[in-house]
Design a protein around this motif. Structure first.
Motif, mmCIF file in Angstrom:
data_model
loop_
_atom_site.group_PDB
_atom_site.id
_atom_site.type_symbol
_atom_site.label_atom_id
_atom_site.label_comp_id
_atom_site.label_asym_id
_atom_site.label_seq_id
_atom_site.Cartn_x
_atom_site.Cartn_y
_atom_site.Cartn_z
ATOM 1 N N THR A 10 0.813 -1.208 0.000
ATOM 2 C CA THR A 10 0.000 0.000 0.000
ATOM 3 C C THR A 10 0.850 1.263 0.000
ATOM 4 O OG1 THR A 10 -0.128 0.016 2.431
ATOM 5 C CG2 THR A 10 -1.843 -1.185 1.242
ATOM 6 N N SER A 18 -4.993 4.924 2.722
ATOM 7 C CA SER A 18 -3.989 4.301 1.853
ATOM 8 C C SER A 18 -4.637 3.606 0.652
ATOM 9 C CB SER A 18 -3.161 3.284 2.645
ATOM 10 O OG SER A 18 -2.415 3.929 3.649
ATOM 11 N N SER A 19 -3.931 3.626 -0.452
ATOM 12 C CA SER A 19 -4.375 2.933 -1.652
ATOM 13 C C SER A 19 -3.494 1.707 -1.893
ATOM 14 C CB SER A 19 -4.315 3.871 -2.864
ATOM 15 O OG SER A 19 -3.000 4.394 -3.029
ATOM 16 N N HIS A 45 -2.103 4.450 -10.233
ATOM 17 C CA HIS A 45 -2.722 5.501 -9.430
ATOM 18 C C HIS A 45 -4.102 5.867 -9.971
ATOM 19 C CE1 HIS A 45 0.779 6.220 -7.009
ATOM 20 N NE2 HIS A 45 1.524 6.547 -8.043
ATOM 21 N N GLU A 49 -5.035 10.525 -6.872
ATOM 22 C CA GLU A 49 -4.048 9.995 -5.933
ATOM 23 C C GLU A 49 -2.674 10.605 -6.181
ATOM 24 O OE1 GLU A 49 -4.090 5.783 -6.197
ATOM 25 O OE2 GLU A 49 -6.068 5.564 -5.277
ATOM 26 N N LEU A 74 -7.598 -0.526 -10.744
ATOM 27 C CA LEU A 74 -7.924 -1.190 -9.483
ATOM 28 C C LEU A 74 -9.236 -1.954 -9.553
ATOM 29 C CD1 LEU A 74 -7.466 -1.815 -6.511
ATOM 30 C CD2 LEU A 74 -8.466 0.417 -5.947
ATOM 31 N N LEU A 107 -12.108 -0.685 -0.222
ATOM 32 C CA LEU A 107 -11.927 -0.497 -1.659
ATOM 33 C C LEU A 107 -12.849 -1.392 -2.485
ATOM 34 C CD1 LEU A 107 -8.057 -0.033 -1.792
ATOM 35 C CD2 LEU A 107 -9.854 1.707 -1.973
ATOM 36 N N GLN A 111 -15.129 0.606 -4.981
ATOM 37 C CA GLN A 111 -14.792 0.427 -6.391
ATOM 38 C C GLN A 111 -15.809 -0.416 -7.157
ATOM 39 O OE1 GLN A 111 -12.062 1.558 -8.269
ATOM 40 N NE2 GLN A 111 -11.552 2.922 -6.579
#
Length: 236
Positions: A10, A18-19, A45, A49, A74, A107, A111
């Motif tokens: 991450t 956090s991604s 990204h 981001e 993602l 996420l 998403q």
């Protein structure tokens, strides 16, 4: 029993912000002791981001340019993982319940509108070792159980290490251990008694001014100390 080991790298340690920059999965048949599916994907990204820090690059070896050139969307990656989850009996990871699971849940929901509600085996808490109070870091456990060492802090290799640890120490016992609640036990000690806490694997919480440790509830009997407090933090 089919397990899906998931590990993520991450952009930071904040589970709310956090991604994911890399995700690795290994789907494993624990009865047949064989792999079924495996993959590793860098994640590029999102539009809003920022680049992650040089410290993250130093830890993982992943550069921001790697994500730009080789990263995947993602949502598309999460759809792939979701398909594997459908055909798995449980998920597994290391320190996954308190970290990876929280980020993945957020996420997946944001998403692809999917609620990640699965049973987890966590090798930080569910492995049986000869030294119950020893280190539970993944690298240390790999050495203890003589598991082949791969690249540190890369998602696929950590996911595979989790599978090998569970297989070597006994899947049945790990699964049984994972059915207990996860609890935080804490104790207030005088400064001169701190070594007593360290020997049992407690860590100092500077904010709460106490020694604490997170364990499965069925292991609490090994920590019978005066003034011990407990808090349930996860229900299987």
């Amino acid at each position: 029993m089919i397990g899906l080991s998931i590990d993520i790298e991450t952009s930071g340690l904040d589970i709310l912000q956090s991604s994911i920059i890399e995700i690795g999965v290994v789907q494993w048949d624990f009865i047949g002791n064989k792999p079924l599916n495996m993959f590793s994907k860098l994640v590029r990204h999102g539009k809003n981001e920022q680049n992650f820090s040089s410290e993250i690059e130093k830890i993982t070896g992943i550069a921001n340019s790697d994500l730009n050139h080789f990263g995947y969307n993602l949502a598309e990656v999460l759809f792939e993982v979701k398909e594997l989850i459908k055909y798995s009996d449980f998920l597994c990871g290391h320190n996954a319940i308190l970290f990876d699971r929280e980020i993945l849940y957020r996420l997946f929901l944001n998403q692809i509108n999917y609620r990640l509600e699965c049973h987890w085996i966590d090798t930080m808490f569910d492995l049986e070792t000869n030294d119950e109070f020893g280190s539970r870091k993944l690298r240390d456990l790999i050495k203890i159980f003589d598991i082949p060492s791969f690249l540190d802090h890369r998602a696929f290799f950590d996911a595979l290490s989790v599978i090998l640890l569970i297989s070597k120490t006994g899947f049945e016992q790990c699964y049984k251990n994972s059915l207990s609640n996860l609890i935080r036990i804490s104790i207030e000690l005088e400064y001169e008694n701190r070594e007593q806490a360290k020997r049992k694997g407690f860590f100092w919480n500077k904010n709460l001014k106490c020694w604490e440790k997170i364990i499965r509830s069925h292991k609490k009997s090994g920590y019978m100390m005066s003034n011990l407090k407990e808090e349930i933090i996860y229900f299987p």
